[in-house]
Write an enzyme that holds these catalytic residues in place. Structure first.
Site, PDB file in Angstrom:
ATOM      1  N   LEU A   1       0.852  -1.181   0.000  1.00 30.81           N
ATOM      2  CA  LEU A   1       0.000   0.000   0.000  1.00 30.81           C
ATOM      3  C   LEU A   1       0.890   1.232   0.000  1.00 30.81           C
ATOM      4  O   LEU A   1       2.099   1.146   0.244  1.00 30.81           O
ATOM      5  CB  LEU A   1      -0.910  -0.007   1.233  1.00 30.81           C
ATOM      6  CG  LEU A   1      -1.894  -1.178   1.316  1.00 30.81           C
ATOM      7  CD1 LEU A   1      -2.607  -1.179   2.663  1.00 30.81           C
ATOM      8  CD2 LEU A   1      -2.904  -1.128   0.176  1.00 30.81           C
ATOM      9  N   SER A   2       0.302   2.401  -0.247  1.00 24.09           N
ATOM     10  CA  SER A   2       1.136   3.606  -0.290  1.00 24.09           C
ATOM     11  C   SER A   2       1.843   3.845   1.036  1.00 24.09           C
ATOM     12  O   SER A   2       2.968   4.339   1.064  1.00 24.09           O
ATOM     13  CB  SER A   2       0.296   4.825  -0.682  1.00 24.09           C
ATOM     14  OG  SER A   2      -0.791   4.979   0.212  1.00 24.09           O
ATOM     15  N   GLU A   3       1.201   3.474   2.173  1.00 19.14           N
ATOM     16  CA  GLU A   3       1.853   3.603   3.479  1.00 19.14           C
ATOM     17  C   GLU A   3       1.411   2.473   4.402  1.00 19.14           C
ATOM     18  O   GLU A   3       0.256   2.046   4.378  1.00 19.14           O
ATOM     19  CB  GLU A   3       1.497   4.938   4.158  1.00 19.14           C
ATOM     20  CG  GLU A   3       1.955   6.179   3.417  1.00 19.14           C
ATOM     21  CD  GLU A   3       3.445   6.449   3.510  1.00 19.14           C
ATOM     22  OE1 GLU A   3       4.126   5.792   4.333  1.00 19.14           O
ATOM     23  OE2 GLU A   3       3.909   7.322   2.752  1.00 19.14           O
ATOM     24  N   THR A   4       2.350   2.020   5.210  1.00 21.93           N
ATOM     25  CA  THR A   4       2.054   1.131   6.331  1.00 21.93           C
ATOM     26  C   THR A   4       2.568   1.806   7.592  1.00 21.93           C
ATOM     27  O   THR A   4       3.716   2.256   7.642  1.00 21.93           O
ATOM     28  CB  THR A   4       2.721  -0.243   6.151  1.00 21.93           C
ATOM     29  OG1 THR A   4       2.207  -0.866   4.976  1.00 21.93           O
ATOM     30  CG2 THR A   4       2.464  -1.146   7.347  1.00 21.93           C
TER      31      THR A   4
ATOM     32  N   CYS B   1       3.409  11.547   7.131  1.00 20.88           N
ATOM     33  CA  CYS B   1       2.325  10.986   6.333  1.00 20.88           C
ATOM     34  C   CYS B   1       0.996  11.313   6.993  1.00 20.88           C
ATOM     35  O   CYS B   1       0.801  11.004   8.180  1.00 20.88           O
ATOM     36  CB  CYS B   1       2.481   9.471   6.179  1.00 20.88           C
ATOM     37  SG  CYS B   1       1.123   8.726   5.240  1.00 20.88           S
TER      38      CYS B   1
END
Length: 337
Positions: A51-54, A85
């Site tokens: 995903l774009s961020e974890t 983020c």
């Protein structure tokens, strides 16, 4: 360090979304202590989620019980750790407010960008209040923008769209390219190879919202160097876009919409659920996936519209940007590796 001896709770939360499978998904992993926070392992997990961020959370129990709970928070893209983020912070707050600490109204995060706060707030204008929807407000640092005299070398991406101005973020040098309308922003067909050649990490393409739409500006973010061609909804870029549009429009409160037409490979859906490789995680979807009636196997590559709404308030005196949004939990589970 050996990991996986204890199952680790996680959730996939759609941030800046009013319904499942919209907005920007982030994985949120709750670790028991700092000893579990092995950096190489966290990067491997983020790469696995893709995903774009974890986000990775560890609670700090050193502060007094009467104070707001404090968590150490780190964010990883599929390829690297980042300093700030927004959507994964919103997702982390949602997970904590709904599944861990529902009795609390505010949470603080210790991050590489300092202390960030998240608190429960009423829906903007009372929207959704009758349905008991949870809105969360993030308190983020304000970022300045600077003039940029160089036109970015992205002629194929812009496809003839007239550029009003080019600026850059004072924090990381990412470009802000303003177009004359939201329609032009939505119509951009990015040439990712062009964008990868830019010296900056990403490019924000933004424009004024249509009159009567209820929004102030639209934006798209392209950042292939961070492992994603286009990010669906990005809280952190509004730390600079808020002041940028606030100054242009003479407003302290703004409503922003981030547009995204993300590409996906239909085969990946089948691989995810039917691959007999080693099980790395066990999860439960909170919502049924309803494909449109016209969906068929021939639609190998399709634009997947996500996007989402952000409510912004500028606090010039304290150099902060308050970002409000809604979230939806799409999946919960445990990491086994």
């Amino acid at each position: 360090m050996e990991m996986g001896k204890k199952a680790i709770r996680y959730a996939v939360v759609d941030a800046f979304a009013t319904e499942p499978f919209k907005g920007n998904p982030a994985a949120v992993c709750l670790l028991e202590d700092d000893n579990a926070a092995d950096e190489r392992w966290m990067q491997s997990v983020a790469t696995e989620f893709n995903l774009s961020e974890t986000a990775f959370l560890v609670r700090d129990f050193s502060r007094r019980a009467s104070a707001a709970p404090l968590f150490h928070l780190r964010w990883f893209t599929p390829v690297t750790e980042v300093d700030l983020c927004g959507h994964a912070t919103l997702a982390s707050a949602h997970f904590l407010f709904t599944a861990v600490l529902p009795e609390h109204g505010m949470i603080e995060f210790m991050t590489k960008s300092g202390i960030l706060t998240a608190k429960k707030v009423p829906p903007p204008g009372g929207a959704g209040e009758a349905h008991g929807k949870l809105f969360i407000e993030l308190n983020f640092p304000m970022i300045d923008f600077l003039g940029c005299n160089e036109m970015p070398s992205i002629p194929e991406t812009l496809n003839g769209a007239p550029v009003v101005s080019v600026h850059k973020s004072a924090a990381d040098g990412d470009l802000i390219v303003e177009l004359s309308s939201a329609q032009e922003v939505a119509d951009i067909l990015p040439n990712i190879d062009e964008i990868k050649k830019l010296s900056c990490g990403g490019i924000m393409v933004t424009g004024p919202a249509p009159a009567g739409s209820g929004y102030d500006f639209f934006t798209r973010l392209f950042c292939p160097k961070f492992g994603m061609d286009e990010d669906p909804v990005t809280g952190s870029i509004h730390c600079v876009l808020g002041p940028y549009w606030g100054r242009k429009l003479g407003k302290q409160k703004l409503t922003a919409f981030q547009v995204c037409f993300r590409r996906f490979n239909c085969l990946e859906v089948y691989i995810l659920f039917y691959n007999n490789a080693t099980t790395c995680a066990r999860s439960v979807l909170n919502h049924r996936v309803n494909f449109p009636s016209y969906y068929n196997a021939s639609m190998y590559h399709q634009a997947s519209p996500r996007g989402g709404t952000l409510y912004l308030e500028l606090d010039d005196a304290n150099r902060r940007v308050k970002i409000q949004g809604e979230t939806v939990t799409a999946m919960t589970g445990t990491l086994l590796a």
